[in-house]
Design an enzyme around this catalytic site. Structure first.
Site, PDB file in Angstrom:
ATOM      1  N   LYS A  80      37.579  46.397-102.242  1.00 46.13           N
ATOM      2  CA  LYS A  80      39.019  46.666-102.252  1.00 46.13           C
ATOM      3  C   LYS A  80      39.606  46.521-103.671  1.00 46.13           C
ATOM      4  O   LYS A  80      39.050  45.824-104.512  1.00 46.13           O
ATOM      5  CB  LYS A  80      39.734  45.735-101.272  1.00 46.13           C
ATOM      6  CG  LYS A  80      39.233  45.886 -99.822  1.00 46.13           C
ATOM      7  CD  LYS A  80      39.285  47.331 -99.323  1.00 46.13           C
ATOM      8  CE  LYS A  80      39.253  47.495 -97.819  1.00 46.13           C
ATOM      9  NZ  LYS A  80      37.989  47.185 -97.147  1.00 46.13           N
TER      10      LYS A  80
HETATM   11  C1  LIG Z   1      38.013  46.860 -95.504  1.00 43.14           C
HETATM   12  C2  LIG Z   1      38.810  47.288 -94.346  1.00 43.14           C
HETATM   13  C3  LIG Z   1      39.145  46.424 -93.287  1.00 43.14           C
HETATM   14  C4  LIG Z   1      38.513  45.075 -93.111  1.00 43.14           C
HETATM   15  O1  LIG Z   1      38.503  44.248 -94.160  1.00 43.14           O
HETATM   16  P1  LIG Z   1      37.431  43.066 -94.316  1.00 43.14           P
HETATM   17  O2  LIG Z   1      38.114  42.179 -95.296  1.00 43.14           O
HETATM   18  O3  LIG Z   1      36.163  43.659 -94.850  1.00 43.14           O
HETATM   19  O4  LIG Z   1      37.254  42.424 -93.001  1.00 43.14           O
HETATM   20  C5  LIG Z   1      40.012  46.860 -92.312  1.00 43.14           C
HETATM   21  N1  LIG Z   1      40.508  48.103 -92.327  1.00 43.14           N
HETATM   22  C6  LIG Z   1      40.198  48.983 -93.295  1.00 43.14           C
HETATM   23  C7  LIG Z   1      40.806  50.351 -93.267  1.00 43.14           C
HETATM   24  C8  LIG Z   1      39.325  48.618 -94.322  1.00 43.14           C
HETATM   25  O5  LIG Z   1      38.995  49.501 -95.253  1.00 43.14           O
END
Ligand SMILES: *Cc1c(COP(=O)(O)O)cnc(C)c1O
Length: 400
Positions: free
Chosen positions: A186
């Protein structure tokens, strides 16, 4: 993306503040922590950055979805509508809370199609989760208006779009709450971690209690062990080291977006040479977080020809119809109802009755769009050489 590219002295300094006190935990240790409350500070700063009132930090973006759904009162017997183009986490959280995910088509924004959303609302719909996929906006204002007419809350899955806006207003603040992820891929990262933001104090309070075994967090003489509770909860607490990293990364978020925008604009300019190319529709181009660059070709065949040339020129792009983690027909475990529970839950009721059956062909509009879309992730840092190489590849692809 991603934030780890610029992990540096600022993050280390914040982490040292925590290590110097030795208090790794967000609650308690009053005297020993010498006023250092990194998770609490991160929550406050993140909410303020987004222009809202409350932040609730949790262990992941998936936990953020789960805690938000719990606080909204969603559970078995309910349906939650999301889009068929998202990361699996969105619907994992819906199933985990006991509800049934219902999937909509996407439109030219590559996010939830509001027209299809309206068709999929039933008397059992208890929440709508539009996802701001690949760094850019869903038609959130239209979606919130539709949800409002039906009295259904909106949870924005903003995991991939921290810092993105519409006319200056941050994504995650249009609905009842917005969730974020700070995982490895992210734009800003805390290693693992997540956040929920909301302007609703009651909703925030429920999330705060639920994420910490129901603790009411009311300071009393009995300290933590003496706290009361209103309902059962779970443990999704973020630790201080993550809060510390979050503070340093948040301070860099806008500059990361500026850098990504510059690279994205250069790639877009080069891709414009491809005959018939189209670009993903952006609700507000100025508010795009530019973590990804998406371009659409005339047909699936054209898309494959173009990507072959790009690959031969060391610049192959992602086609999400081939990636198995983000698009409905590729989720074979969802379609088959694969689960570790012996009872078959959440796909089967304990008595053996199937709760939901998914048809892989049920999102034809999304399938057609995805089949001709190519995507590049945009790093925060890209060398001039690499950018020139990618631009040259796109110029080659214009002849495909
Ligand atoms: C990365 C992601 C999540 C979940 O995040 P984590 O921190 O990996 O649990 C949820 N929704 C979307 C669209 C994502 O890209």
């Amino acid at each position: 993306m991603p934030g780890y590219e610029i992990f540096g002295a600022e993050e280390k300094k914040e982490i040292m503040d925590v290590l110097d006190t030795g208090v790794l935990f967000r609650y308690e240790f009053g005297a020993q922590r010498q006023g250092v409350y990194k998770v609490l500070e991160f929550e406050k700063q993140f909410a303020a950055y987004c222009g809202t009132s409350y932040g609730q930090a949790v262990t992941s973006g998936t936990a953020a979805l789960k805690v938000a759904l719990a606080a909204l009162g969603v559970g078995p017997g309910d349906e939650v509508i999301t889009q068929g183009f998202t990361f699996v986490a969105t619907w994992e959280a819906i199933l985990d809370i006991g509800a049934i995910p219902v999937f909509t088509e996407i439109d030219a924004t590559l996010n939830m199609d509001p027209v299809d959303l309206e068709k999929k609302i039933t008397a059992r719909t208890r929440c709508i989760i539009p996802v701001h996929m690949l760094g850019a906006q869903a038609r959130i204002q239209e979606i919130v208006a539709i949800a409002g007419r039906h009295g259904i809350p909106v949870l924005e899955d903003t995991a991939q779009a921290a810092g993105a806006r519409i006319n200056g207003q941050h994504l995650g603040t249009f609905g009842d709450c917005g969730t974020f992820s700070f995982d490895a891929v992210k734009t800003m990262t805390t290693g693992e971690g997540g956040m929920i933001i909301t302007a609703d104090e009651k909703l925030w309070r429920t999330m705060s209690e639920y994420h910490d075994h129901g603790h009411d967090h009311v300071v009393n003489p009995g300290t933590r062990g003496g706290e009361g509770r209103r309902f059962i909860g779970f443990n999704y607490r973020m630790m201080e080291l993550q809060g510390a990293i979050g503070l340093a990364q948040l301070a860099k978020l806008d500059s990361m977006i500026v850098a990504q925008k510059k690279t994205k604009a250069a790639l877009k300019e080069a891709a414009s040479a491809i005959p018939g190319v189209q670009f993903r529709e952006l609700v507000d181009e100025a508010g795009d977080s530019a973590t990804f660059f998406c371009f659409l070709l005339e047909s699936r065949d054209h898309c494959q020809r173009v990507n072959k040339v790009l690959g031969e020129n060391k610049a192959g792009a992602i086609n999400f119809g081939e990636n198995t983690w983000h698009f409905y027909p590729r989720w074979e475990h969802l379609l088959a109802g694969a689960t570790v529970a012996r009872s078959g839950w959440p796909f089967f009721e304990p008595g053996g009755k199937r709760r939901v059956v998914y048809d892989p062909q049920s999102l034809p509009v999304s399938a057609a769009l995805i089949s001709r879309t190519l995507v590049y992730p945009i790093p925060v840092k890209m060398s001039e050489e690499r950018l020139a190489e990618m631009r040259a590849a796109l110029h080659q692809a214009a002849k495909a």
